[in-house]
Write a protein that holds these residues in place. Structure first.
Motif, PDB file in Angstrom:
ATOM      1  N   GLU A 402      22.585 -33.168  -4.910  1.00 32.86           N
ATOM      2  CA  GLU A 402      23.470 -32.793  -6.005  1.00 32.86           C
ATOM      3  C   GLU A 402      22.652 -32.171  -7.133  1.00 32.86           C
ATOM      4  OE1 GLU A 402      27.099 -34.599  -8.743  1.00 32.86           O
ATOM      5  OE2 GLU A 402      26.165 -35.842  -7.193  1.00 32.86           O
ATOM      6  N   ILE A 403      23.197 -31.142  -7.747  1.00 35.68           N
ATOM      7  CA  ILE A 403      22.427 -30.343  -8.705  1.00 35.68           C
ATOM      8  C   ILE A 403      21.979 -31.168  -9.903  1.00 35.68           C
ATOM      9  CG2 ILE A 403      24.418 -29.529 -10.045  1.00 35.68           C
ATOM     10  CD1 ILE A 403      23.019 -26.780 -10.113  1.00 35.68           C
ATOM     11  N   SER A 404      22.721 -32.205 -10.280  1.00 36.18           N
ATOM     12  CA  SER A 404      22.341 -33.044 -11.412  1.00 36.18           C
ATOM     13  C   SER A 404      21.104 -33.880 -11.107  1.00 36.18           C
ATOM     14  CB  SER A 404      23.500 -33.961 -11.813  1.00 36.18           C
ATOM     15  OG  SER A 404      23.847 -34.818 -10.742  1.00 36.18           O
ATOM     16  N   GLU A 405      20.757 -34.041  -9.824  1.00 37.47           N
ATOM     17  CA  GLU A 405      19.577 -34.804  -9.450  1.00 37.47           C
ATOM     18  C   GLU A 405      18.287 -33.981  -9.565  1.00 37.47           C
ATOM     19  OE1 GLU A 405      20.099 -36.469  -5.598  1.00 37.47           O
ATOM     20  OE2 GLU A 405      22.036 -37.362  -6.046  1.00 37.47           O
ATOM     21  N   ILE A 406      18.436 -32.688  -9.722  1.00 39.43           N
ATOM     22  CA  ILE A 406      17.266 -31.808  -9.843  1.00 39.43           C
ATOM     23  C   ILE A 406      16.937 -31.622 -11.316  1.00 39.43           C
ATOM     24  CG2 ILE A 406      16.334 -29.526  -9.314  1.00 39.43           C
ATOM     25  CD1 ILE A 406      18.399 -29.323  -7.075  1.00 39.43           C
ATOM     26  N   PRO A 407      15.713 -31.924 -11.749  1.00 38.22           N
ATOM     27  CA  PRO A 407      15.357 -31.716 -13.163  1.00 38.22           C
ATOM     28  C   PRO A 407      15.622 -30.268 -13.585  1.00 38.22           C
ATOM     29  CG  PRO A 407      13.634 -32.963 -12.031  1.00 38.22           C
ATOM     30  CD  PRO A 407      14.594 -32.491 -10.977  1.00 38.22           C
ATOM     31  N   LEU A 408      16.104 -30.111 -14.803  1.00 32.11           N
ATOM     32  CA  LEU A 408      16.460 -28.774 -15.293  1.00 32.11           C
ATOM     33  C   LEU A 408      15.282 -27.812 -15.240  1.00 32.11           C
ATOM     34  CD1 LEU A 408      18.780 -29.395 -18.386  1.00 32.11           C
ATOM     35  CD2 LEU A 408      19.338 -28.111 -16.325  1.00 32.11           C
ATOM     36  N   GLN A 409      14.097 -28.302 -15.587  1.00 30.48           N
ATOM     37  CA  GLN A 409      12.928 -27.431 -15.600  1.00 30.48           C
ATOM     38  C   GLN A 409      12.617 -26.918 -14.201  1.00 30.48           C
ATOM     39  OE1 GLN A 409       9.532 -29.205 -17.455  1.00 30.48           O
ATOM     40  NE2 GLN A 409       8.331 -27.322 -17.434  1.00 30.48           N
ATOM     41  N   VAL A 410      12.794 -27.769 -13.199  1.00 33.72           N
ATOM     42  CA  VAL A 410      12.548 -27.353 -11.819  1.00 33.72           C
ATOM     43  C   VAL A 410      13.630 -26.378 -11.368  1.00 33.72           C
ATOM     44  CG1 VAL A 410      12.373 -28.151  -9.430  1.00 33.72           C
ATOM     45  CG2 VAL A 410      11.366 -29.505 -11.285  1.00 33.72           C
ATOM     46  N   LEU A 411      14.884 -26.693 -11.675  1.00 28.17           N
ATOM     47  CA  LEU A 411      16.001 -25.839 -11.251  1.00 28.17           C
ATOM     48  C   LEU A 411      15.857 -24.433 -11.814  1.00 28.17           C
ATOM     49  CD1 LEU A 411      18.852 -25.475  -9.988  1.00 28.17           C
ATOM     50  CD2 LEU A 411      19.785 -26.253 -12.174  1.00 28.17           C
ATOM     51  N   ARG A 412      15.715 -24.337 -13.130  1.00 29.36           N
ATOM     52  CA  ARG A 412      15.663 -23.018 -13.760  1.00 29.36           C
ATOM     53  C   ARG A 412      14.332 -22.314 -13.506  1.00 29.36           C
ATOM     54  NH1 ARG A 412      18.540 -25.057 -19.407  1.00 29.36           N
ATOM     55  NH2 ARG A 412      20.628 -25.330 -18.505  1.00 29.36           N
ATOM     56  N   GLY A 413      13.290 -23.091 -13.215  1.00 33.81           N
ATOM     57  CA  GLY A 413      12.009 -22.475 -12.898  1.00 33.81           C
ATOM     58  C   GLY A 413      11.995 -21.809 -11.535  1.00 33.81           C
ATOM     59  N   HIS A 414      12.924 -22.197 -10.629  1.00 31.97           N
ATOM     60  CA  HIS A 414      12.966 -21.631  -9.287  1.00 31.97           C
ATOM     61  C   HIS A 414      14.195 -20.765  -9.061  1.00 31.97           C
ATOM     62  CE1 HIS A 414       9.951 -24.791  -8.717  1.00 31.97           C
ATOM     63  NE2 HIS A 414       9.530 -24.088  -7.680  1.00 31.97           N
ATOM     64  N   VAL A 415      14.891 -20.442 -10.153  1.00 28.90           N
ATOM     65  CA  VAL A 415      16.031 -19.530 -10.076  1.00 28.90           C
ATOM     66  C   VAL A 415      15.744 -18.336 -10.972  1.00 28.90           C
ATOM     67  CG1 VAL A 415      18.485 -19.197 -10.522  1.00 28.90           C
ATOM     68  CG2 VAL A 415      17.687 -21.379  -9.589  1.00 28.90           C
ATOM     69  N   GLY A 416      15.795 -17.140 -10.395  1.00 31.72           N
ATOM     70  CA  GLY A 416      15.635 -15.918 -11.185  1.00 31.72           C
ATOM     71  C   GLY A 416      16.994 -15.280 -11.378  1.00 31.72           C
ATOM     72  N   ILE A 417      17.379 -15.031 -12.623  1.00 32.20           N
ATOM     73  CA  ILE A 417      18.708 -14.494 -12.899  1.00 32.20           C
ATOM     74  C   ILE A 417      18.600 -13.233 -13.748  1.00 32.20           C
ATOM     75  CG2 ILE A 417      18.962 -16.055 -14.884  1.00 32.20           C
ATOM     76  CD1 ILE A 417      21.997 -16.052 -14.276  1.00 32.20           C
ATOM     77  N   VAL A 418      19.360 -12.233 -13.346  1.00 29.85           N
ATOM     78  CA  VAL A 418      19.485 -11.004 -14.138  1.00 29.85           C
ATOM     79  C   VAL A 418      20.869 -11.022 -14.757  1.00 29.85           C
ATOM     80  CG1 VAL A 418      19.298  -8.497 -14.142  1.00 29.85           C
ATOM     81  CG2 VAL A 418      18.024  -9.837 -12.456  1.00 29.85           C
ATOM     82  N   PRO A 419      20.990 -11.363 -16.043  1.00 33.60           N
ATOM     83  CA  PRO A 419      22.318 -11.527 -16.659  1.00 33.60           C
ATOM     84  C   PRO A 419      22.983 -10.200 -16.961  1.00 33.60           C
ATOM     85  CG  PRO A 419      20.612 -11.893 -18.283  1.00 33.60           C
ATOM     86  CD  PRO A 419      19.907 -11.665 -16.978  1.00 33.60           C
ATOM     87  N   GLN A 420      24.258 -10.296 -17.324  1.00 40.82           N
ATOM     88  CA  GLN A 420      25.033  -9.088 -17.631  1.00 40.82           C
ATOM     89  C   GLN A 420      24.540  -8.391 -18.890  1.00 40.82           C
ATOM     90  OE1 GLN A 420      29.016 -10.835 -17.734  1.00 40.82           O
ATOM     91  NE2 GLN A 420      29.607  -9.558 -16.018  1.00 40.82           N
ATOM     92  N   ASP A 421      24.157  -9.175 -19.915  1.00 38.20           N
ATOM     93  CA  ASP A 421      23.884  -8.545 -21.211  1.00 38.20           C
ATOM     94  C   ASP A 421      22.487  -7.939 -21.329  1.00 38.20           C
ATOM     95  OD1 ASP A 421      22.432 -10.846 -21.236  1.00 38.20           O
ATOM     96  OD2 ASP A 421      23.373 -11.718 -23.012  1.00 38.20           O
ATOM     97  N   GLN A 422      21.612  -8.157 -20.322  1.00 43.58           N
ATOM     98  CA  GLN A 422      20.258  -7.565 -20.293  1.00 43.58           C
ATOM     99  C   GLN A 422      19.530  -7.733 -21.631  1.00 43.58           C
ATOM    100  OE1 GLN A 422      22.463  -4.289 -20.228  1.00 43.58           O
ATOM    101  NE2 GLN A 422      23.539  -5.294 -18.584  1.00 43.58           N
TER     102      GLN A 422
END
Length: 629
Positions: A402-422
């Motif tokens: 479950e995503i809540s079990e993954i520390p935020l720093q680890v989650l966002r550190g391994h996800v690369g996102i290109v947002p709409q607003d650039q």
């Protein structure tokens, strides 16, 4: 734990330092009594004609030494106490900034930038003034008033002291009457400053739109309106402060009147000596400054209370997105398998769900494309995957966890996102691409720029990768900002790569080159592509279509075309639009060629027959261009 005070917590933590500053100030206050005492003795000796030249020099020497001591200890105490207030100033801003970083995007979505800047600058400055001038003036008043009154009672006359100081308690009554008024007006001033700051920030951010729509005069009008409101609020506060100060001075002046009249009568009746009368009025003069400063302290304290309440409202705001108690610290990486089970999500400020009963699975290393109309919930789904908002329990899983079990720093550190607003920062292109805690070599930065098809644009700038960008990357075009954002996401080589409609500002040819360059980047990585162009999503392993927050279609490009639903309808419309644009472009090119052929023979005048033939051909092409129009 909720914080109840900023100022008292600071004083408590630095109590020994404040005690040392208090000791220095006390010494300075005691030394201030030396000069009035010497003046009294000097006057009595002079009146009795017993003053010698040597005694006069001695009196002068002691007064000079007392003055030097007062200056030394008073300035030392000010420097020491003011340094503590500057430490608080720095500390509050640090805590405020750190706390803002813990809050979710929802918090900032509902607040203006100008208000936040007002908190960080104006409110913090008011708090510093409380711990600087407020504490210093209070300590000085308490010490100096106490020892001066005791000296006046013991060395001059208790009755004269009592009658002279009798009007002074009226200052407390005045302070109480003005308390709420000053606090309320101070809050209004801070809010007006926030409005004015927001107006300036909005104008600067939207300068291109303002100039494009000729809104300069309207913006001047709005700025003058907010500026005038800020001035009006400050005037009200100044009026209250001035009235309080004037009434306080009147009370102090009445005390002087009592001192002169009663003291003069006592001198005439030999109740006190002339020297004692001079010393008494000198003591009273010492009291007037601290007593008047107490009035200013009341004003400062009320302003500080208003600012402290505004800051505490922020610091006591709890982060609604944070590591859960069940977060597993042993998780240091993620593979990339995504599963969503019966997800229904509603934004905090909305009553209607943004997503309804979404269920899908994205195996590790595969690609998912999400299409749909504006407002169908595509970006919302991505925001939940990186926990910009908290998904309901038991709905979003990564690698079976479950995503809540993954520390935020680890989650966002391994996800690369290109947002709409650039969004780009007003630093160099290099810093924007390497915007990650991990350091990158120049070769890695250049390679990311090449994959994002922005390298050729960057090397054309005089400073290349060291080119400084303006506010929000305003010096780049929309397409260039998007491609720099893509480079920023892919350089970190994430396990999950998300493109949130990140190719909308580039042409189809550049889009094809970017997608081709990203093939190697997307290999063995879970990729999510949100887009409106079918060309950017058609090669995905699976495609889902969202409609009003519901998943209505899923499959591959070919299967969805065979289904002949929303996706097929979007595809055929885009084909038609593309064909129409292509035809119009061809007609425009033919029309331009025709005009060129028409002008050349007229300008050259090279023979009637040649000119006639060229005019005939040009007329045919122009006619074709006219039908196109």
């Amino acid at each position: 734990m909720e914080r109840k005070s900023i100022i008292w917590k600071h004083i408590k933590e630095h109590r020994m330092s404040y005690l040392f500053g208090f000791a220095l100030l006390s010494i300075a206050s005691v030394l201030q009594l030396v000069i009035p005492t010497l003046l009294g003795v000097f006057t009595d000796r002079l009146e009795m004609a017993e003053l010698t030249y040597k005694e006069a020099l001695t009196f002068a020497l002691w007064m000079v030494l007392a003055g030097i001591g007062i200056a030394l200890f008073r300035s030392s105490s000010r420097i020491f106490l003011f340094r503590l207030s500057r430490l608080l100033d720095m500390r509050i801003r640090d805590e405020l900034f750190k706390h803002w970083e813990t809050l979710s995007t929802h918090y900032f979505k509902n607040r203006r930038v100008g208000d936040l800047m007002s908190h960080a600058i104006s409110d913090v400055s008011v708090i510093r003034e409380v711990t600087q001038n407020g504490i210093f003036n209070t300590l000085e008043a308490v010490v100096l008033i106490s020892i001066t009154v005791v000296t006046m009672v013991t060395s001059v006359d208790p009755l004269l002291t009592l009658l002279t100081l009798l009007p002074l308690p009226l200052l407390s009554v005045l302070a109480y009457r003005f308390k709420r008024r000053i606090q309320k007006e101070s809050t209004s001033v801070q809010e007006a400053i926030g409005d004015l700051t927001s107006r300036v920030q909005e104008f600067v951010a939207g300068i291109r739109v303002v100039k494009s729509f000729l809104q300069e005069k309207e913006q001047i009008r709005l700025f003058r309106q907010d500026n005038g409101h800020a001035v009006a609020m400050n005037r009200k506060l100044v009026k209250s402060n001035s009235l309080f100060g004037a009434l306080s001075s009147a009370v102090v002046g009445f005390s002087f009147l009592v001192s002169v009249v009663l003291g003069g009568i006592m001198v005439l009746h030999n109740r006190i000596t002339l020297g004692e009368f001079v010393a008494f009025n000198s003591f009273l003069s010492l009291l007037m400054g601290p007593i008047e400063n107490l009035g200013k302290v009341v004003n400062t304290m009320q302003r500080g209370k208003a600012s402290e309440e505004r800051l505490l409202a922020i610091l006591n705001t709890r982060a609604d997105v944070a590591d859960d108690s069940n977060a597993d610290p042993s998780v240091q990486t993620i593979g990339g398998e995504i599963e969503i089970r019966n997800l229904t999500f509603c934004y905090p400020e909305s009553k209607e769900p943004a997503l309804r009963n979404i269920s899908l699975k994205v195996p590790k290393g595969t690609s998912l494309a999400i299409v749909g109309r504006v407002g169908s919930g595509k970006s919302t789904l991505v925001h939940l995957l990186v926990r910009l908002y908290n998904p309901p329990k038991g709905t979003v899983f990564i690698d079976g966890r479950e995503i809540s079990e993954i520390p935020l720093q680890v989650l966002r550190g391994h996800v690369g996102i290109v947002p709409q607003d650039q969004f780009l920062f007003s630093t160099t292109i290099r810093d924007n691409i390497s915007f990650d805690p991990k350091p990158y070599r120049d070769e890695e930065i250049e390679q990311a720029a090449k994959l994002a098809q922005v390298y050729d644009n960057i090397v054309e700038f005089p400073n290349q990768f060291q080119t400084a960008l303006g506010e929000r990357g305003i010096s780049l075009s929309g397409g260039q900002r998007q491609r720099v954002s893509i480079a920023r996401a892919i350089i970190k080589k994430p396990s999950i790569l998300i493109f949130d409609d990140s190719l909308s500002a580039v042409d189809t040819e550049t889009e094809d080159r970017i997608l081709e360059g990203l093939d190697t980047v997307m290999e063995n990585r879970t990729t999510i592509i949100i887009g409106h162009r079918i060309s950017s999503v058609q090669s995905a392993d699976q495609i889902v279509v969202l409609e009003e927050g519901e998943l209505v279609e899923r499959g591959t490009h070919e299967s969805l075309l065979e289904h002949n639903g929303i996706y097929a309808d979007m595809y055929h419309k885009q084909l038609l639009d593309e064909a129409t644009r292509q035809q119009e472009q061809e007609w425009e090119e033919e029309a331009v060629d025709g005009v060129s052929d028409y002008k050349e023979p007229v300008q050259s005048r090279q023979g009637g027959e040649v000119a006639a033939a060229q005019d005939s051909r040009a007329g045919t092409k122009l006619a074709s261009g006219g039908r196109a129009g």
